[in-house]
Scaffold this active site. Sequence first.
Site, mmCIF file in Angstrom:
data_model
loop_
_atom_site.group_PDB
_atom_site.id
_atom_site.type_symbol
_atom_site.label_atom_id
_atom_site.label_comp_id
_atom_site.label_asym_id
_atom_site.label_seq_id
_atom_site.Cartn_x
_atom_site.Cartn_y
_atom_site.Cartn_z
ATOM 1 N N GLN A 141 13.353 -14.448 -18.702
ATOM 2 C CA GLN A 141 12.141 -14.693 -17.726
ATOM 3 C C GLN A 141 10.788 -14.711 -18.484
ATOM 4 O O GLN A 141 10.228 -13.780 -18.532
ATOM 5 C CB GLN A 141 12.209 -13.597 -16.586
ATOM 6 C CG GLN A 141 11.170 -13.839 -15.672
ATOM 7 C CD GLN A 141 11.410 -12.846 -14.528
ATOM 8 O OE1 GLN A 141 11.787 -11.800 -14.431
ATOM 9 N NE2 GLN A 141 10.500 -12.865 -13.675
ATOM 10 N N PHE A 142 10.405 -16.003 -18.739
ATOM 11 C CA PHE A 142 9.374 -16.224 -19.475
ATOM 12 C C PHE A 142 7.943 -15.821 -18.607
ATOM 13 O O PHE A 142 6.933 -15.523 -19.241
ATOM 14 C CB PHE A 142 9.105 -17.857 -19.793
ATOM 15 C CG PHE A 142 8.785 -18.700 -18.824
ATOM 16 C CD1 PHE A 142 7.544 -18.967 -18.415
ATOM 17 C CD2 PHE A 142 9.818 -19.040 -17.926
ATOM 18 C CE1 PHE A 142 6.946 -19.851 -17.539
ATOM 19 C CE2 PHE A 142 9.625 -19.890 -16.985
ATOM 20 C CZ PHE A 142 8.103 -20.291 -16.739
ATOM 21 N N THR A 143 8.236 -15.631 -17.365
ATOM 22 C CA THR A 143 6.981 -15.301 -16.555
ATOM 23 C C THR A 143 6.478 -13.919 -16.860
ATOM 24 O O THR A 143 5.325 -13.269 -16.571
ATOM 25 C CB THR A 143 7.219 -15.670 -15.216
ATOM 26 O OG1 THR A 143 8.276 -14.598 -14.925
ATOM 27 C CG2 THR A 143 7.374 -17.043 -14.806
#
Length: 151
Positions: A79-81
């Site tokens: 999850q890059f966010t």
Amino acid sequence: MRILLQRVSSASVILEDLSICGQIGPGLLILLGIESADKEEDLDYLIHKILKLRIFDDPAGIMNLSIQDIRGELLVVSQFTLLAATKKGNRPSYIRAARPEVAIPMYEEFVQKLIASDLKVATGKFGALMQLHLVNNGPVSIWLDSKSRDY
């Protein structure tokens, strides 16, 4: 490297075609954000923390057991966010997130090191649009950041 750990009774990842990609029973959902600057030591630090963190109840109802103690299961989802920078303006920036050519090998190594712990490990699909279904047990959610080890 940033992680949001969630103690779960169960969790699953569903892809766009509605197929189940990964699912677990009691254990930890691990949302993993990989930064461009992350190194092997960041990965090793977080693996150690995940495996040793005492956030499961003992028979007296006190959080005193680790994922290894309870032989729990792990679900890892990229999850890059988690690396969103929100200081300026209203649109998050993801400039610190690693590009796929860096993030994918590190994600795969992260998963392999968890598998080496001899626990059941399931995953999402890197870069895919996914739906997460989980029952947060507690709720217990813990933020870990390899660059901020003073928490």
